[in-house]
Design an enzyme around this catalytic site. Sequence first.
Site, PDB file in Angstrom:
ATOM      1  N   LYS A  38      -5.120  14.894 -11.647  1.00  0.00           N
ATOM      2  CA  LYS A  38      -3.967  13.992 -11.525  1.00  0.00           C
ATOM      3  C   LYS A  38      -4.427  12.541 -11.604  1.00  0.00           C
ATOM      4  CE  LYS A  38      -1.666  11.618  -8.733  1.00  0.00           C
ATOM      5  NZ  LYS A  38      -1.104  10.596  -9.642  1.00  0.00           N
TER       6      LYS A  38
ATOM      7  N   GLY B  13      -9.798   6.979  -4.105  1.00  0.00           N
ATOM      8  CA  GLY B  13      -8.659   6.088  -3.904  1.00  0.00           C
ATOM      9  C   GLY B  13      -8.796   5.362  -2.585  1.00  0.00           C
ATOM     10  N   SER B  14      -7.659   4.977  -2.045  1.00  0.00           N
ATOM     11  CA  SER B  14      -7.675   4.150  -0.843  1.00  0.00           C
ATOM     12  C   SER B  14      -7.996   4.984   0.400  1.00  0.00           C
ATOM     13  CB  SER B  14      -6.312   3.484  -0.669  1.00  0.00           C
ATOM     14  OG  SER B  14      -5.313   4.473  -0.555  1.00  0.00           O
ATOM     15  N   THR B  15      -8.522   4.321   1.405  1.00  0.00           N
ATOM     16  CA  THR B  15      -8.827   4.992   2.658  1.00  0.00           C
ATOM     17  C   THR B  15      -7.545   5.508   3.316  1.00  0.00           C
ATOM     18  OG1 THR B  15     -10.901   3.806   2.964  1.00  0.00           O
ATOM     19  CG2 THR B  15      -9.858   4.642   4.958  1.00  0.00           C
TER      20      THR B  15
ATOM     21  N   VAL C  73      -4.700   6.654   1.868  1.00  0.00           N
ATOM     22  CA  VAL C  73      -4.288   7.923   1.250  1.00  0.00           C
ATOM     23  C   VAL C  73      -5.328   9.004   1.559  1.00  0.00           C
ATOM     24  CG1 VAL C  73      -3.797   9.094  -0.936  1.00  0.00           C
ATOM     25  CG2 VAL C  73      -2.863   6.827  -0.519  1.00  0.00           C
ATOM     26  N   GLY C  74      -6.604   8.618   1.591  1.00  0.00           N
ATOM     27  CA  GLY C  74      -7.669   9.574   1.908  1.00  0.00           C
ATOM     28  C   GLY C  74      -7.483  10.216   3.276  1.00  0.00           C
TER      29      GLY C  74
ATOM     30  N   GLU D  19     -13.854   9.684  -1.934  1.00  0.00           N
ATOM     31  CA  GLU D  19     -14.501   8.404  -2.261  1.00  0.00           C
ATOM     32  C   GLU D  19     -13.452   7.336  -2.009  1.00  0.00           C
ATOM     33  OE1 GLU D  19     -17.561   8.151  -3.019  1.00  0.00           O
ATOM     34  OE2 GLU D  19     -18.178  10.029  -3.951  1.00  0.00           O
TER      35      GLU D  19
ATOM     36  N   CYS E 135     -14.267  -0.433  -5.845  1.00  0.00           N
ATOM     37  CA  CYS E 135     -14.591  -0.021  -4.479  1.00  0.00           C
ATOM     38  C   CYS E 135     -15.992  -0.480  -4.085  1.00  0.00           C
ATOM     39  CB  CYS E 135     -14.468   1.481  -4.352  1.00  0.00           C
ATOM     40  SG  CYS E 135     -15.325   2.329  -5.673  1.00  0.00           S
TER      41      CYS E 135
ATOM     42  N   GLU F  90     -10.121  -4.537   2.742  1.00  0.00           N
ATOM     43  CA  GLU F  90     -10.468  -4.484   1.327  1.00  0.00           C
ATOM     44  C   GLU F  90      -9.387  -5.224   0.552  1.00  0.00           C
ATOM     45  OE1 GLU F  90     -10.239  -0.640  -0.698  1.00  0.00           O
ATOM     46  OE2 GLU F  90     -12.167  -1.144  -1.594  1.00  0.00           O
TER      47      GLU F  90
HETATM   48  P1  NAP Z   1      -4.437   5.207  -3.967  1.00  0.00           P
HETATM   49  O1  NAP Z   1      -3.120   4.604  -3.767  1.00  0.00           O
HETATM   50  O2  NAP Z   1      -5.141   5.813  -2.842  1.00  0.00           O
HETATM   51  O3  NAP Z   1      -4.247   6.249  -5.166  1.00  0.00           O
HETATM   52  C1  NAP Z   1      -5.293   7.036  -5.672  1.00  0.00           C
HETATM   53  C2  NAP Z   1      -4.707   8.270  -6.281  1.00  0.00           C
HETATM   54  O4  NAP Z   1      -4.081   9.041  -5.274  1.00  0.00           O
HETATM   55  C3  NAP Z   1      -3.633   8.015  -7.342  1.00  0.00           C
HETATM   56  O5  NAP Z   1      -3.735   8.984  -8.339  1.00  0.00           O
HETATM   57  C4  NAP Z   1      -2.362   8.175  -6.543  1.00  0.00           C
HETATM   58  O6  NAP Z   1      -1.253   8.520  -7.349  1.00  0.00           O
HETATM   59  C5  NAP Z   1      -2.739   9.306  -5.623  1.00  0.00           C
HETATM   60  N1  NAP Z   1      -1.935   9.395  -4.414  1.00  0.00           N
HETATM   61  C6  NAP Z   1      -1.163   8.448  -3.827  1.00  0.00           C
HETATM   62  N2  NAP Z   1      -0.567   8.931  -2.729  1.00  0.00           N
HETATM   63  C7  NAP Z   1      -0.960  10.216  -2.598  1.00  0.00           C
HETATM   64  C8  NAP Z   1      -0.670  11.248  -1.650  1.00  0.00           C
HETATM   65  N3  NAP Z   1       0.136  11.046  -0.610  1.00  0.00           N
HETATM   66  N4  NAP Z   1      -1.244  12.454  -1.837  1.00  0.00           N
HETATM   67  C9  NAP Z   1      -2.079  12.680  -2.862  1.00  0.00           C
HETATM   68  N5  NAP Z   1      -2.373  11.743  -3.795  1.00  0.00           N
HETATM   69  C10 NAP Z   1      -1.824  10.523  -3.663  1.00  0.00           C
HETATM   70  O7  NAP Z   1      -5.480   4.205  -4.555  1.00  0.00           O
HETATM   71  P2  NAP Z   1      -5.256   3.215  -5.749  1.00  0.00           P
HETATM   72  O8  NAP Z   1      -4.228   2.237  -5.310  1.00  0.00           O
HETATM   73  O9  NAP Z   1      -5.023   3.965  -6.981  1.00  0.00           O
HETATM   74  O10 NAP Z   1      -6.739   2.590  -5.894  1.00  0.00           O
HETATM   75  C11 NAP Z   1      -7.218   1.584  -5.076  1.00  0.00           C
HETATM   76  C12 NAP Z   1      -8.045   2.104  -3.929  1.00  0.00           C
HETATM   77  O11 NAP Z   1      -8.967   3.106  -4.362  1.00  0.00           O
HETATM   78  C13 NAP Z   1      -8.916   1.066  -3.271  1.00  0.00           C
HETATM   79  O12 NAP Z   1      -8.750   1.110  -1.886  1.00  0.00           O
HETATM   80  C14 NAP Z   1     -10.341   1.433  -3.660  1.00  0.00           C
HETATM   81  O13 NAP Z   1     -11.343   1.069  -2.800  1.00  0.00           O
HETATM   82  C15 NAP Z   1     -10.272   2.867  -3.801  1.00  0.00           C
HETATM   83  N6  NAP Z   1     -11.301   3.323  -4.755  1.00  0.00           N
HETATM   84  C16 NAP Z   1     -12.416   3.930  -4.269  1.00  0.00           C
HETATM   85  C17 NAP Z   1     -13.410   4.350  -5.125  1.00  0.00           C
HETATM   86  C18 NAP Z   1     -14.638   5.050  -4.648  1.00  0.00           C
HETATM   87  O14 NAP Z   1     -15.379   5.643  -5.437  1.00  0.00           O
HETATM   88  N7  NAP Z   1     -14.932   5.049  -3.367  1.00  0.00           N
HETATM   89  C19 NAP Z   1     -13.268   4.149  -6.489  1.00  0.00           C
HETATM   90  C20 NAP Z   1     -12.117   3.522  -6.952  1.00  0.00           C
HETATM   91  C21 NAP Z   1     -11.126   3.134  -6.059  1.00  0.00           C
HETATM   92  P3  NAP Z   1      -0.207   7.433  -7.929  1.00  0.00           P
HETATM   93  O15 NAP Z   1      -0.857   6.090  -7.832  1.00  0.00           O
HETATM   94  O16 NAP Z   1      -0.005   7.884  -9.325  1.00  0.00           O
HETATM   95  O17 NAP Z   1       1.023   7.535  -7.118  1.00  0.00           O
END
Ligand code: NAP
Length: 451
Positions: free
Chosen positions: A152, A205-207, A209-210, A227, A261, A354
């Site tokens: 996804k 993704g974000s902490t 959502v994680g 991650e 990140c 962040e």
């Molecule tokens: P995000 O909002 O956490 O989204 C990441 C993914 O999760 C997207 O595909 C999103 O889908 C999906 N998602 C959202 N809500 C969800 C839920 N309730 N259940 C399951 N999946 C869900 O993060 P982002 O805004 O895309 O990215 C920014 C964040 O990612 C930053 O905090 C960054 O630090 C972190 N990040 C970490 C790494 C690492 O390797 N540690 C790498 C890159 C980014 P939709 O957006 O399509 O709704």
Amino acid sequence: MLSVLEPATEEVLAQIPRAGREETDAAVARARAAFPAWAAVGPPDRAALLRDLADALEARSEDLAVLEARNAGKPIADARGEMGMVVETFRFYAGAPERATGKTIPVDGGVDMTFREPLGVVGLIVPWNFPLVIASWKVAPALAAGNTVVLKPAELTPLTAIELERIALDAGLPEGVLNVVVGPGSVCGQRLVEHPDVAKIAFTGSTAVGRGIAAGAAGTIKRVTLELGGKSANVVYADADLEKAAAAAPLAVFGNAGQDCCARSRILVERSVLDPFMAALEDAVEALRVGDPLDEGTQMGPLISAGQREQVASFVNGEAPVAIRGTAPDGPGYWFPPTVLCPVANDDRAAREEIFGPVAAVIPFRDEAEAVRLANDTIYGLSGSVWTRNGAKALRTARAIETGVVSINSNTSVRVSTPFGGFKQSGVGRELGPDALDAYTELKNVFYATD
Ligand code: NAP
Ligand code: MG
């Protein structure tokens, strides 16, 4: 329908159907049906298919790079580098099926041996900042280990994942082995997390959502790799090559417009060299080329969305003074100038949270002990750097920082062959390198009585 935008122009780049719960369930069913046959493909054939997929991606890498640059707003040179890593990642894990060896263990009365078994269907959820490269870090080891996949991508940047699915089918990957579902995370992502037929979730993704994913996975005791976010320290000691450290610092936080990140977004500088460091940093920030992602010389593009720009802006003109402000084009496009705040206290919001945009916080320190204390005074622990000519101090500091990846006299974080992942609330588990295979397998122990 989902309108996918180009952040440098704010124009619609593509319109694609939007999946919901039903389409997610259908993708899981396809992956489940494809699993037994895929798991049974012999190691040499599975390796050959992954090598063919790598070749097919390489043949398409220029158009994939342009698509990624336009959809994510990232400089074309960066996008080309990312496509290179995608190909390299598939080649690296193509070697895995034939090297997934177990152990024989000396025991009484027979032979004891271990096997690495695939998990089944794995759900992979990825963000918009490095769309295809982060997908490849998960898809390649998952397939190499014999799992089938539902991927996804983020709704903001689904285009290269859709291409990956097509390219994989054309390259000979059997139907149902790799399935891409484009839809909202709160619907499709969450359904993958809850689905009883999904054995594992690998998420970047974000902490915030994680945390939800970790909680949701508990319902079915899913395996999880997370991650998450970071607030990494770039520690600059007075005995460093200051010119080099200052020249490297801007791209370490403004690369990918700060939406990384691994961004070294807290620049910790030994107080005795703060003035010369800031002077050199100012030159480096002013030299940054911010503009059209498709221009060859561009080093920084726009932010991903209007919402992201609003979020980033909320960190500027707070408690900490703006010391350096670069330039950015006027609209259209979600532009934000590279910005350095200095001096910042480590308990300011700009140092705690962040930002995920081109805003760096410079935090002065007195000595090694204070540098380590400040570097560790965060909920995160993903990456970081140490700059000094004193080798022993460099290693002491690198060992003392609670972080998954640290570079000495360098700002790099990821290599295909080395482990990547976070301490503390930056995540659970590691990606890349040979050990990542373990996260896509179960360890089975078989005893054969010979008495
Ligand atoms: P995000 O909002 O956490 O989204 C990441 C993914 O999760 C997207 O595909 C999103 O889908 C999906 N998602 C959202 N809500 C969800 C839920 N309730 N259940 C399951 N999946 C869900 O993060 P982002 O805004 O895309 O990215 C920014 C964040 O990612 C930053 O905090 C960054 O630090 C972190 N990040 C970490 C790494 C690492 O390797 N540690 C790498 C890159 C980014 P939709 O957006 O399509 O709704
Ligand atoms: Mg989000």
